[in-house]
Design a protein around this motif. Sequence first.
Motif, PDB file in Angstrom:
ATOM      1  N   LEU A   1       0.816  -1.217   0.000  1.00 30.88           N
ATOM      2  CA  LEU A   1       0.000   0.000   0.000  1.00 30.88           C
ATOM      3  C   LEU A   1       0.848   1.264   0.000  1.00 30.88           C
ATOM      4  O   LEU A   1       0.493   2.266  -0.616  1.00 30.88           O
ATOM      5  CB  LEU A   1      -0.964  -0.009   1.188  1.00 30.88           C
ATOM      6  CG  LEU A   1      -2.090  -1.047   1.098  1.00 30.88           C
ATOM      7  CD1 LEU A   1      -2.970  -0.986   2.343  1.00 30.88           C
ATOM      8  CD2 LEU A   1      -2.951  -0.831  -0.145  1.00 30.88           C
ATOM      9  N   LEU A   2       1.988   1.189   0.683  1.00 23.90           N
ATOM     10  CA  LEU A   2       2.851   2.358   0.721  1.00 23.90           C
ATOM     11  C   LEU A   2       3.414   2.654  -0.675  1.00 23.90           C
ATOM     12  O   LEU A   2       3.554   3.816  -1.073  1.00 23.90           O
ATOM     13  CB  LEU A   2       3.977   2.131   1.730  1.00 23.90           C
ATOM     14  CG  LEU A   2       4.463   3.375   2.461  1.00 23.90           C
ATOM     15  CD1 LEU A   2       3.293   4.148   3.057  1.00 23.90           C
ATOM     16  CD2 LEU A   2       5.458   3.009   3.556  1.00 23.90           C
ATOM     17  N   GLN A   3       3.687   1.586  -1.400  1.00 26.04           N
ATOM     18  CA  GLN A   3       4.143   1.763  -2.786  1.00 26.04           C
ATOM     19  C   GLN A   3       3.008   2.355  -3.628  1.00 26.04           C
ATOM     20  O   GLN A   3       3.235   3.214  -4.488  1.00 26.04           O
ATOM     21  CB  GLN A   3       4.561   0.408  -3.359  1.00 26.04           C
ATOM     22  CG  GLN A   3       5.242   0.520  -4.718  1.00 26.04           C
ATOM     23  CD  GLN A   3       5.549  -0.858  -5.285  1.00 26.04           C
ATOM     24  OE1 GLN A   3       5.776  -1.811  -4.538  1.00 26.04           O
ATOM     25  NE2 GLN A   3       5.560  -0.979  -6.605  1.00 26.04           N
ATOM     26  N   GLN A   4       1.784   1.913  -3.357  1.00 25.40           N
ATOM     27  CA  GLN A   4       0.642   2.459  -4.095  1.00 25.40           C
ATOM     28  C   GLN A   4       0.417   3.931  -3.766  1.00 25.40           C
ATOM     29  O   GLN A   4      -0.058   4.687  -4.605  1.00 25.40           O
ATOM     30  CB  GLN A   4      -0.629   1.643  -3.802  1.00 25.40           C
ATOM     31  CG  GLN A   4      -0.573   0.246  -4.404  1.00 25.40           C
ATOM     32  CD  GLN A   4      -1.944  -0.422  -4.445  1.00 25.40           C
ATOM     33  OE1 GLN A   4      -2.769  -0.232  -3.547  1.00 25.40           O
ATOM     34  NE2 GLN A   4      -2.185  -1.197  -5.482  1.00 25.40           N
ATOM     35  N   VAL A   5       0.774   4.331  -2.568  1.00 25.76           N
ATOM     36  CA  VAL A   5       0.709   5.751  -2.211  1.00 25.76           C
ATOM     37  C   VAL A   5       1.597   6.537  -3.169  1.00 25.76           C
ATOM     38  O   VAL A   5       1.208   7.558  -3.737  1.00 25.76           O
ATOM     39  CB  VAL A   5       1.162   5.980  -0.751  1.00 25.76           C
ATOM     40  CG1 VAL A   5       1.351   7.472  -0.465  1.00 25.76           C
ATOM     41  CG2 VAL A   5       0.160   5.401   0.232  1.00 25.76           C
ATOM     42  N   GLN A   6       2.815   6.011  -3.370  1.00 26.06           N
ATOM     43  CA  GLN A   6       3.774   6.670  -4.272  1.00 26.06           C
ATOM     44  C   GLN A   6       3.253   6.690  -5.710  1.00 26.06           C
ATOM     45  O   GLN A   6       3.311   7.692  -6.399  1.00 26.06           O
ATOM     46  CB  GLN A   6       5.129   5.939  -4.215  1.00 26.06           C
ATOM     47  CG  GLN A   6       5.900   6.166  -2.937  1.00 26.06           C
ATOM     48  CD  GLN A   6       6.209   7.636  -2.690  1.00 26.06           C
ATOM     49  OE1 GLN A   6       6.630   8.349  -3.593  1.00 26.06           O
ATOM     50  NE2 GLN A   6       5.974   8.099  -1.476  1.00 26.06           N
ATOM     51  N   GLU A   7       2.710   5.533  -6.146  1.00 27.74           N
ATOM     52  CA  GLU A   7       2.267   5.404  -7.538  1.00 27.74           C
ATOM     53  C   GLU A   7       1.086   6.299  -7.865  1.00 27.74           C
ATOM     54  O   GLU A   7       0.870   6.647  -9.027  1.00 27.74           O
ATOM     55  CB  GLU A   7       1.898   3.938  -7.828  1.00 27.74           C
ATOM     56  CG  GLU A   7       3.100   3.014  -7.893  1.00 27.74           C
ATOM     57  CD  GLU A   7       2.711   1.551  -7.847  1.00 27.74           C
ATOM     58  OE1 GLU A   7       3.614   0.706  -7.932  1.00 27.74           O
ATOM     59  OE2 GLU A   7       1.510   1.235  -7.714  1.00 27.74           O
ATOM     60  N   THR A   8       0.294   6.643  -6.856  1.00 27.61           N
ATOM     61  CA  THR A   8      -0.919   7.409  -7.132  1.00 27.61           C
ATOM     62  C   THR A   8      -0.810   8.877  -6.716  1.00 27.61           C
ATOM     63  O   THR A   8      -1.782   9.616  -6.792  1.00 27.61           O
ATOM     64  CB  THR A   8      -2.140   6.783  -6.394  1.00 27.61           C
ATOM     65  OG1 THR A   8      -1.830   6.692  -4.991  1.00 27.61           O
ATOM     66  CG2 THR A   8      -2.472   5.405  -6.924  1.00 27.61           C
ATOM     67  N   LYS A   9       0.387   9.281  -6.319  1.00 20.96           N
ATOM     68  CA  LYS A   9       0.481  10.638  -5.752  1.00 20.96           C
ATOM     69  C   LYS A   9       0.238  11.740  -6.788  1.00 20.96           C
ATOM     70  O   LYS A   9      -0.179  12.832  -6.432  1.00 20.96           O
ATOM     71  CB  LYS A   9       1.820  10.828  -5.041  1.00 20.96           C
ATOM     72  CG  LYS A   9       3.022  10.849  -5.951  1.00 20.96           C
ATOM     73  CD  LYS A   9       4.298  11.028  -5.142  1.00 20.96           C
ATOM     74  CE  LYS A   9       5.506  10.966  -6.045  1.00 20.96           C
ATOM     75  NZ  LYS A   9       6.764  10.912  -5.292  1.00 20.96           N
ATOM     76  N   GLU A  10       0.484  11.445  -8.061  1.00 20.05           N
ATOM     77  CA  GLU A  10       0.289  12.481  -9.083  1.00 20.05           C
ATOM     78  C   GLU A  10      -1.156  12.575  -9.553  1.00 20.05           C
ATOM     79  O   GLU A  10      -1.537  13.540 -10.227  1.00 20.05           O
ATOM     80  CB  GLU A  10       1.183  12.205 -10.309  1.00 20.05           C
ATOM     81  CG  GLU A  10       2.664  12.031 -10.016  1.00 20.05           C
ATOM     82  CD  GLU A  10       3.332  13.311  -9.511  1.00 20.05           C
ATOM     83  OE1 GLU A  10       2.703  14.381  -9.590  1.00 20.05           O
ATOM     84  OE2 GLU A  10       4.471  13.220  -9.014  1.00 20.05           O
ATOM     85  N   GLY A  11      -1.944  11.568  -9.267  1.00 22.34           N
ATOM     86  CA  GLY A  11      -3.332  11.606  -9.726  1.00 22.34           C
ATOM     87  C   GLY A  11      -4.000  10.262  -9.578  1.00 22.34           C
ATOM     88  O   GLY A  11      -3.353   9.274  -9.251  1.00 22.34           O
ATOM     89  N   GLN A  12      -5.311  10.240  -9.797  1.00 27.24           N
ATOM     90  CA  GLN A  12      -6.052   8.993  -9.641  1.00 27.24           C
ATOM     91  C   GLN A  12      -6.872   8.707 -10.881  1.00 27.24           C
ATOM     92  O   GLN A  12      -7.284   9.614 -11.602  1.00 27.24           O
ATOM     93  CB  GLN A  12      -6.975   9.082  -8.420  1.00 27.24           C
ATOM     94  CG  GLN A  12      -7.985  10.216  -8.498  1.00 27.24           C
ATOM     95  CD  GLN A  12      -9.050  10.136  -7.410  1.00 27.24           C
ATOM     96  OE1 GLN A  12      -9.213   9.121  -6.753  1.00 27.24           O
ATOM     97  NE2 GLN A  12      -9.793  11.224  -7.227  1.00 27.24           N
ATOM     98  N   GLN A  13      -7.100   7.429 -11.140  1.00 28.34           N
ATOM     99  CA  GLN A  13      -7.925   7.002 -12.266  1.00 28.34           C
ATOM    100  C   GLN A  13      -8.767   5.792 -11.871  1.00 28.34           C
ATOM    101  O   GLN A  13      -8.634   4.724 -12.470  1.00 28.34           O
ATOM    102  CB  GLN A  13      -7.033   6.638 -13.453  1.00 28.34           C
ATOM    103  CG  GLN A  13      -7.749   6.737 -14.784  1.00 28.34           C
ATOM    104  CD  GLN A  13      -7.145   7.774 -15.679  1.00 28.34           C
ATOM    105  OE1 GLN A  13      -5.944   7.744 -15.930  1.00 28.34           O
ATOM    106  NE2 GLN A  13      -7.960   8.694 -16.147  1.00 28.34           N
ATOM    107  N   PRO A  14      -9.597   5.945 -10.855  1.00 26.52           N
ATOM    108  CA  PRO A  14     -10.396   4.796 -10.409  1.00 26.52           C
ATOM    109  C   PRO A  14     -11.342   4.326 -11.520  1.00 26.52           C
ATOM    110  O   PRO A  14     -11.968   5.147 -12.181  1.00 26.52           O
ATOM    111  CB  PRO A  14     -11.191   5.342  -9.227  1.00 26.52           C
ATOM    112  CG  PRO A  14     -10.498   6.607  -8.831  1.00 26.52           C
ATOM    113  CD  PRO A  14      -9.912   7.158 -10.091  1.00 26.52           C
ATOM    114  N   TYR A  15     -11.419   3.018 -11.732  1.00 29.09           N
ATOM    115  CA  TYR A  15     -12.212   2.516 -12.856  1.00 29.09           C
ATOM    116  C   TYR A  15     -13.681   2.321 -12.500  1.00 29.09           C
ATOM    117  O   TYR A  15     -14.519   2.132 -13.370  1.00 29.09           O
ATOM    118  CB  TYR A  15     -11.600   1.223 -13.403  1.00 29.09           C
ATOM    119  CG  TYR A  15     -11.699   0.037 -12.465  1.00 29.09           C
ATOM    120  CD1 TYR A  15     -10.688  -0.251 -11.553  1.00 29.09           C
ATOM    121  CD2 TYR A  15     -12.810  -0.799 -12.509  1.00 29.09           C
ATOM    122  CE1 TYR A  15     -10.787  -1.333 -10.693  1.00 29.09           C
ATOM    123  CE2 TYR A  15     -12.915  -1.880 -11.647  1.00 29.09           C
ATOM    124  CZ  TYR A  15     -11.903  -2.136 -10.744  1.00 29.09           C
ATOM    125  OH  TYR A  15     -12.017  -3.205  -9.885  1.00 29.09           O
TER     126      TYR A  15
END
Length: 200
Positions: free
Chosen positions: A38-52
């Motif tokens: 989850l902490l890695q996902q925090v990093q991956e999503t910090k620039e924006g979100q694209q929930p499907y």
Amino acid sequence: MLEAINLNDIKSPADEALDNLMKGNERFMNNMRINRNLLQQVQETKEGQQPYAVIISCMDSRTSPELIFDQGLGDIFSIRIAGNVVTPEIIGSAEYACKVVGSKLIMVLGHHGCGAVKGALDNVKLGHLPTITDRIQFHAYKGATVEEVTVNNVKAGMRTLHQKSDILNQLANDQEIRIVGGVYDISTGEVEFIGDHHEC
Ligand SMILES: [Zn+2]
């Protein structure tokens, strides 16, 4: 050599979104949850979100969408309100998700043993609760069980999204999005799919 393509096998993004969710629920039920960092996902999503997908569900502490659909950070919009009632604020949130951000699926998700549905059937009058229970009572009828009203309330939620939102209705008619319903069983962890609005 090219393989023959069966047009029936081609799924729309909305169909894929539904598949993703239901597969996630299957993983959850079988205790096969993806081991996410989850902490890695925090990093991956910090620039924006694209929930499907967008899940409109109850506030019940046993029905967290990210858990029961085995989703990570940034995967789904989770809109929660007692009794998963579809108020103007909920519609606005769903419009933002689908029209602005590009989510492909809306699921209105009820659940077994819903306190808000019980409160509506028991005609509980407390503080601001009637702003929610009145909406549910509208779909109750004499002799209806909690589970029957739960399903009716989900179907009504889907109908409301179509009828009150030109934006969502248009996206659904253009097959850009699907608006579907589900009921979560708090004793098994299973989400029962109850169809698209037009099938209700
Ligand atoms: Zn509930």
